[in-house]
Design an enzyme around this catalytic site. Structure first.
Site, mmCIF file in Angstrom:
data_model
loop_
_atom_site.group_PDB
_atom_site.id
_atom_site.type_symbol
_atom_site.label_atom_id
_atom_site.label_comp_id
_atom_site.label_asym_id
_atom_site.label_seq_id
_atom_site.Cartn_x
_atom_site.Cartn_y
_atom_site.Cartn_z
ATOM 1 N NE ARG A 1 45.252 3.496 -32.546
ATOM 2 C CZ ARG A 1 46.563 3.348 -32.744
ATOM 3 N NH1 ARG A 1 47.069 2.161 -32.997
ATOM 4 N NH2 ARG A 1 47.370 4.393 -32.689
ATOM 5 N NE ARG B 1 47.226 5.388 -36.312
ATOM 6 C CZ ARG B 1 48.514 5.331 -35.967
ATOM 7 N NH1 ARG B 1 49.272 4.351 -36.465
ATOM 8 N NH2 ARG B 1 49.038 6.224 -35.163
ATOM 9 C CG HIS C 1 40.068 4.280 -33.265
ATOM 10 N ND1 HIS C 1 41.162 4.139 -34.093
ATOM 11 C CD2 HIS C 1 40.387 5.273 -32.394
ATOM 12 C CE1 HIS C 1 42.092 5.018 -33.755
ATOM 13 N NE2 HIS C 1 41.651 5.711 -32.726
ATOM 14 C CE1 TYR D 1 43.355 4.564 -25.050
ATOM 15 C CE2 TYR D 1 45.447 5.479 -25.761
ATOM 16 C CZ TYR D 1 44.209 4.961 -26.057
ATOM 17 O OH TYR D 1 43.812 4.853 -27.360
ATOM 18 C CE LYS E 1 46.992 8.484 -38.132
ATOM 19 N NZ LYS E 1 46.447 9.574 -37.287
ATOM 20 C CG HIS F 1 49.908 7.407 -29.915
ATOM 21 N ND1 HIS F 1 49.287 7.183 -28.702
ATOM 22 C CD2 HIS F 1 48.952 7.186 -30.850
ATOM 23 C CE1 HIS F 1 48.029 6.847 -28.898
ATOM 24 N NE2 HIS F 1 47.807 6.845 -30.196
#
Length: 322
Positions: A255, A150, A252, A287, A174, A278
């Protein structure tokens, strides 16, 4: 507890107990303050609002023209606040628990072709007013495409994570969660070249009695490192220089390109989930459109019933027995 303290207590709990990221906490805070302001204008507050009040607020958000994603996020914040209030004993119910959100529009992520990424990387190598900027820009782009980080993770990388010609880069994502991502040879080369220049600049600052930065991409911003907004502007410059539509190029997007190109070349979803950081593989499953396209192409090009000499629908009539 006074209702004006609900938000701060809720955010503190999110940070301490769940490790919520700073940007997540800021978004929750903005959403809940807007809801609090709306309640006040309608002569009610957190502890007395009913289900009908929450529903009316969501209609208000729709009337304001907020997107489905924004409305879904606001309702999620309100539900979590009331769940927290129920657990703390501030309320005996959760007035938002049975309210259905607007849902999110399911869109495939914008991505870039491998040739477009190559052109962006070439543009980064040539963009900058000095050798220092060109080397830094190259390192930024190579790391971003090699790892799928990110943008917030990229610009805030500590220099300690890049020492020792690393084959793997430690990334803090995160909620403070860490993950290891391998570096490609071009990314390692770009990183080594940038480190050499960066360390020389930092040594000069040290000799001048100035503080040395702990960040890989130091800057004079309040945060002490290159900002997300500045990198966003940089990548738009690379797009213009490489003749790639600026409208489809964002940090992004790189990414997404990282993930789609890996999947198209045979990587499995679980590995991509780990590399992207994730929490749930369901997030990574978007994806699979790339995988579906690859499998479709495989069948059309290699299945014996899809050869050029087949009938109109790609099928040949079976020969009659002799």
């Amino acid at each position: 507890m006074a209702t004006n303290q609900w938000i701060s207590a809720f955010l503190e709990a999110q940070a301490a107990e769940l490790g919520a990221a700073r940007n997540t906490l800021l978004a929750y805070g903005r959403d809940l303050r807007d809801y609090e302001s709306w309640l006040a204008s309608n002569e009610t507050c957190f502890d007395s609002a009913a289900k009908s009040d929450v529903e009316t607020y969501m209609v208000h958000c729709d009337d304001q023209g907020f997107s489905k994603a924004t409305r879904a996020r606001r309702l999620s914040a309100i539900k979590q606040l009331y769940r927290f209030a129920f657990e703390e004993g501030w309320r005996s119910d959760n007035p938002a628990i049975q309210i259905s959100g607007p849902g999110r529009a399911k869109k495939l992520p914008k991505t870039l072709s491998e040739s477009e990424v190559d052109r962006l990387l070439e543009a980064a190598r040539a963009s900058g007013r000095s050798e220092q900027e060109r080397v830094r820009n190259t390192c930024l782009m190579e790391l971003l495409y090699a790892t799928g980080m990110r943008v917030s993770e990229l610009v805030s990388l500590p220099v300690s994570a890049a020492r020792g010609d690393p084959r793997m880069l430690l990334i803090r994502g995160k909620g403070g969660k860490e993950r290891m991502v391998p570096l490609s040879p071009p990314a390692r080369e770009a990183l080594a070249e940038w480190l050499k220049l960066r360390d020389a600049l930092e040594e000069k600052r040290r000799l001048e009695g100035k503080p040395v930065s702990k960040f890989l991409f130091a800057s004079r911003s309040a945060a002490g490192h290159l900002t997300r907004h500045r990198f966003y502007l940089l990548i738009k410059e690379f797009a213009v220089a490489s003749d790639v539509s600026p409208g489809k190029v964002t940090p992004h997007t790189l990414r997404h390109a990282f993930a789609t190109h890996l999947l198209a070349n045979g990587a499995d979803l679980r590995s991509i989930q780990t590399l992207l950081g994730h929490a749930d593989v369901a997030t990574t499953e978007i994806y699979t459109h790339v995988l579906e396209a690859r499998l479709s192409d495989l069948v059309l090009n290699h299945h014996p019933l899809a050869k050029d000499d087949a009938t109109t629908h790609g099928l040949k009539k079976p020969a009659k027995d002799a």
